[in-house]
Design a protein around this motif. Sequence first.
Motif, PDB file in Angstrom:
ATOM      1  N   LEU A   5     -10.626   8.237 -57.218  1.00  0.00           N
ATOM      2  CA  LEU A   5     -11.342   8.077 -55.953  1.00  0.00           C
ATOM      3  C   LEU A   5     -11.128   6.666 -55.419  1.00  0.00           C
ATOM      4  CD1 LEU A   5     -14.705   9.842 -56.839  1.00  0.00           C
ATOM      5  CD2 LEU A   5     -12.790  10.771 -55.555  1.00  0.00           C
ATOM      6  N   PRO A   6     -11.015   6.517 -54.097  1.00  0.00           N
ATOM      7  CA  PRO A   6     -10.794   5.182 -53.514  1.00  0.00           C
ATOM      8  C   PRO A   6     -11.970   4.254 -53.773  1.00  0.00           C
ATOM      9  CG  PRO A   6     -11.226   6.814 -51.800  1.00  0.00           C
ATOM     10  CD  PRO A   6     -11.041   7.574 -53.077  1.00  0.00           C
ATOM     11  N   ALA A   7     -11.668   3.101 -54.350  1.00  0.00           N
ATOM     12  CA  ALA A   7     -12.719   2.169 -54.749  1.00  0.00           C
ATOM     13  C   ALA A   7     -13.475   1.610 -53.545  1.00  0.00           C
ATOM     14  CB  ALA A   7     -12.113   1.022 -55.564  1.00  0.00           C
ATOM     15  N   LEU A 100     -22.124   7.325 -50.388  1.00  0.00           N
ATOM     16  CA  LEU A 100     -21.114   7.999 -51.198  1.00  0.00           C
ATOM     17  C   LEU A 100     -21.025   7.388 -52.595  1.00  0.00           C
ATOM     18  CD1 LEU A 100     -18.338   8.485 -48.503  1.00  0.00           C
ATOM     19  CD2 LEU A 100     -19.778  10.250 -49.524  1.00  0.00           C
ATOM     20  N   THR A 101     -21.158   6.075 -52.680  1.00  0.00           N
ATOM     21  CA  THR A 101     -21.165   5.418 -53.984  1.00  0.00           C
ATOM     22  C   THR A 101     -22.364   5.867 -54.806  1.00  0.00           C
ATOM     23  OG1 THR A 101     -20.037   3.471 -53.090  1.00  0.00           O
ATOM     24  CG2 THR A 101     -21.230   3.186 -55.155  1.00  0.00           C
ATOM     25  N   ASP A 102     -23.518   5.960 -54.152  1.00  0.00           N
ATOM     26  CA  ASP A 102     -24.723   6.438 -54.840  1.00  0.00           C
ATOM     27  C   ASP A 102     -24.566   7.888 -55.274  1.00  0.00           C
ATOM     28  OD1 ASP A 102     -27.710   6.247 -55.471  1.00  0.00           O
ATOM     29  OD2 ASP A 102     -27.659   7.929 -54.073  1.00  0.00           O
ATOM     30  N   ALA A 103     -23.910   8.701 -54.440  1.00  0.00           N
ATOM     31  CA  ALA A 103     -23.686  10.109 -54.786  1.00  0.00           C
ATOM     32  C   ALA A 103     -22.803  10.228 -56.021  1.00  0.00           C
ATOM     33  CB  ALA A 103     -23.055  10.839 -53.605  1.00  0.00           C
ATOM     34  N   LEU A 104     -21.785   9.366 -56.114  1.00  0.00           N
ATOM     35  CA  LEU A 104     -20.911   9.388 -57.283  1.00  0.00           C
ATOM     36  C   LEU A 104     -21.666   8.933 -58.531  1.00  0.00           C
ATOM     37  CD1 LEU A 104     -18.081   9.683 -58.533  1.00  0.00           C
ATOM     38  CD2 LEU A 104     -17.655   7.300 -57.901  1.00  0.00           C
ATOM     39  N   GLN A 105     -22.437   7.873 -58.387  1.00  0.00           N
ATOM     40  CA  GLN A 105     -23.168   7.332 -59.540  1.00  0.00           C
ATOM     41  C   GLN A 105     -24.236   8.298 -60.047  1.00  0.00           C
ATOM     42  OE1 GLN A 105     -24.605   3.560 -58.085  1.00  0.00           O
ATOM     43  NE2 GLN A 105     -22.612   2.546 -58.314  1.00  0.00           N
ATOM     44  N   SER A 106     -24.817   9.071 -59.128  1.00  0.00           N
ATOM     45  CA  SER A 106     -25.847  10.039 -59.523  1.00  0.00           C
ATOM     46  C   SER A 106     -25.270  11.416 -59.830  1.00  0.00           C
ATOM     47  CB  SER A 106     -26.911  10.142 -58.421  1.00  0.00           C
ATOM     48  OG  SER A 106     -26.323  10.506 -57.185  1.00  0.00           O
ATOM     49  N   ILE A 111     -15.310  18.038 -56.391  1.00  0.00           N
ATOM     50  CA  ILE A 111     -14.092  18.111 -55.591  1.00  0.00           C
ATOM     51  C   ILE A 111     -13.368  19.421 -55.885  1.00  0.00           C
ATOM     52  CG2 ILE A 111     -11.868  17.020 -55.086  1.00  0.00           C
ATOM     53  CD1 ILE A 111     -13.074  14.361 -55.925  1.00  0.00           C
ATOM     54  N   VAL A 112     -12.983  20.113 -54.824  1.00  0.00           N
ATOM     55  CA  VAL A 112     -12.204  21.353 -54.963  1.00  0.00           C
ATOM     56  C   VAL A 112     -10.862  21.160 -54.252  1.00  0.00           C
ATOM     57  CG1 VAL A 112     -14.223  22.847 -55.174  1.00  0.00           C
ATOM     58  CG2 VAL A 112     -13.274  22.375 -52.905  1.00  0.00           C
ATOM     59  N   GLU A 113      -9.883  21.920 -54.651  1.00  0.00           N
ATOM     60  CA  GLU A 113      -8.542  21.768 -54.083  1.00  0.00           C
ATOM     61  C   GLU A 113      -8.526  22.135 -52.604  1.00  0.00           C
ATOM     62  OE1 GLU A 113      -4.814  20.402 -54.124  1.00  0.00           O
ATOM     63  OE2 GLU A 113      -6.118  20.458 -55.888  1.00  0.00           O
ATOM     64  N   ASP A 114      -9.035  23.332 -52.284  1.00  0.00           N
ATOM     65  CA  ASP A 114      -9.023  23.791 -50.896  1.00  0.00           C
ATOM     66  C   ASP A 114      -9.981  24.966 -50.747  1.00  0.00           C
ATOM     67  OD1 ASP A 114      -8.383  23.864 -48.271  1.00  0.00           O
ATOM     68  OD2 ASP A 114      -6.316  24.554 -48.519  1.00  0.00           O
ATOM     69  N   GLY A 185      -8.360  17.595 -49.038  1.00  0.00           N
ATOM     70  CA  GLY A 185      -7.986  17.190 -47.691  1.00  0.00           C
ATOM     71  C   GLY A 185      -9.057  16.356 -47.019  1.00  0.00           C
ATOM     72  N   ALA A 186     -10.318  16.723 -47.240  1.00  0.00           N
ATOM     73  CA  ALA A 186     -11.427  15.956 -46.659  1.00  0.00           C
ATOM     74  C   ALA A 186     -11.492  14.569 -47.260  1.00  0.00           C
ATOM     75  CB  ALA A 186     -12.739  16.688 -46.883  1.00  0.00           C
ATOM     76  N   LEU A 187     -11.229  14.476 -48.558  1.00  0.00           N
ATOM     77  CA  LEU A 187     -11.244  13.182 -49.234  1.00  0.00           C
ATOM     78  C   LEU A 187     -10.150  12.274 -48.689  1.00  0.00           C
ATOM     79  CD1 LEU A 187     -12.928  11.931 -51.489  1.00  0.00           C
ATOM     80  CD2 LEU A 187     -11.154  12.624 -53.097  1.00  0.00           C
ATOM     81  N   GLU A 188      -8.971  12.849 -48.448  1.00  0.00           N
ATOM     82  CA  GLU A 188      -7.868  12.064 -47.882  1.00  0.00           C
ATOM     83  C   GLU A 188      -8.177  11.641 -46.448  1.00  0.00           C
ATOM     84  OE1 GLU A 188      -4.625  14.726 -48.356  1.00  0.00           O
ATOM     85  OE2 GLU A 188      -4.320  14.258 -50.491  1.00  0.00           O
ATOM     86  N   GLY A 189      -8.795  12.553 -45.684  1.00  0.00           N
ATOM     87  CA  GLY A 189      -9.169  12.209 -44.310  1.00  0.00           C
ATOM     88  C   GLY A 189     -10.206  11.114 -44.266  1.00  0.00           C
ATOM     89  N   LEU A 190     -11.160  11.147 -45.200  1.00  0.00           N
ATOM     90  CA  LEU A 190     -12.186  10.110 -45.273  1.00  0.00           C
ATOM     91  C   LEU A 190     -11.569   8.772 -45.641  1.00  0.00           C
ATOM     92  CD1 LEU A 190     -15.327   9.800 -45.111  1.00  0.00           C
ATOM     93  CD2 LEU A 190     -15.337  10.024 -47.591  1.00  0.00           C
ATOM     94  N   THR A 191     -10.599   8.790 -46.520  1.00  0.00           N
ATOM     95  CA  THR A 191      -9.917   7.555 -46.928  1.00  0.00           C
ATOM     96  C   THR A 191      -9.156   6.947 -45.765  1.00  0.00           C
ATOM     97  OG1 THR A 191      -9.670   8.449 -49.163  1.00  0.00           O
ATOM     98  CG2 THR A 191      -8.308   6.560 -48.572  1.00  0.00           C
ATOM     99  N   ARG A 192      -8.460   7.797 -44.992  1.00  0.00           N
ATOM    100  CA  ARG A 192      -7.729   7.290 -43.819  1.00  0.00           C
ATOM    101  C   ARG A 192      -8.681   6.716 -42.782  1.00  0.00           C
ATOM    102  NH1 ARG A 192      -4.805  12.120 -44.568  1.00  0.00           N
ATOM    103  NH2 ARG A 192      -6.001  13.095 -42.884  1.00  0.00           N
TER     104      ARG A 192
END
Length: 205
Positions: A5-7, A100-106, A111-114, A185-192
Amino acid sequence: ASRELPAEIFEAKVSVPLMHQVVVAGLAGIRAGTHSTKTRGEVAGGGRKPWRQKGTGRARQGSIRSPQWTGGGVAHGPTPRDHSMRINKKMRRGALRSALTDALQSEKLAIVEDLAWDEPKTKQAVGLLAALELAGRVLVVLPAPSDRGGGEKSFRNIPNVKLAYANGLGTYDVLLADRVVFTVGALEGLTRAAEPGRAGGEVTA
């Protein structure tokens, strides 16, 4: 399967005051602001003095439509107005990163492929949630709206499931959800969208 996941998004500093401010501003912005009351000057009647100033033994009164009278006007009541607050882009981005950081920590993230199924099938969507052991309020984040997305439409009839899109993901939705499901795809879009200098992909409260 694990995924990196993008830091800059999922390892950010969690600022509770910032998240609170952005969420409050977002909720304030959707208020209609049409509440209204009548002041003593707007209530009908009360044109004459109810009794003379002195000599009756009663308290002096100038109008039966004063705020202390039944049927009188309201003092300092609400009037129609705009409740929206200004929140800049940097604050919105920071609040979403915190959420999002809090969601990951908790351990709220999954994550699903598609979710690009051939046709809408609620039963298939329910089965997916059960397989991933997702219960409570579930937020499903997709790359973008799609008229052909069978997977997208499959979640619409499920109670406690809300759909969101990467370029419009809001802090409030992430905080409110018990579990958050991202497609790759959503994760990549969020990163961009989170990349510095990009004009698009602004998040909402």
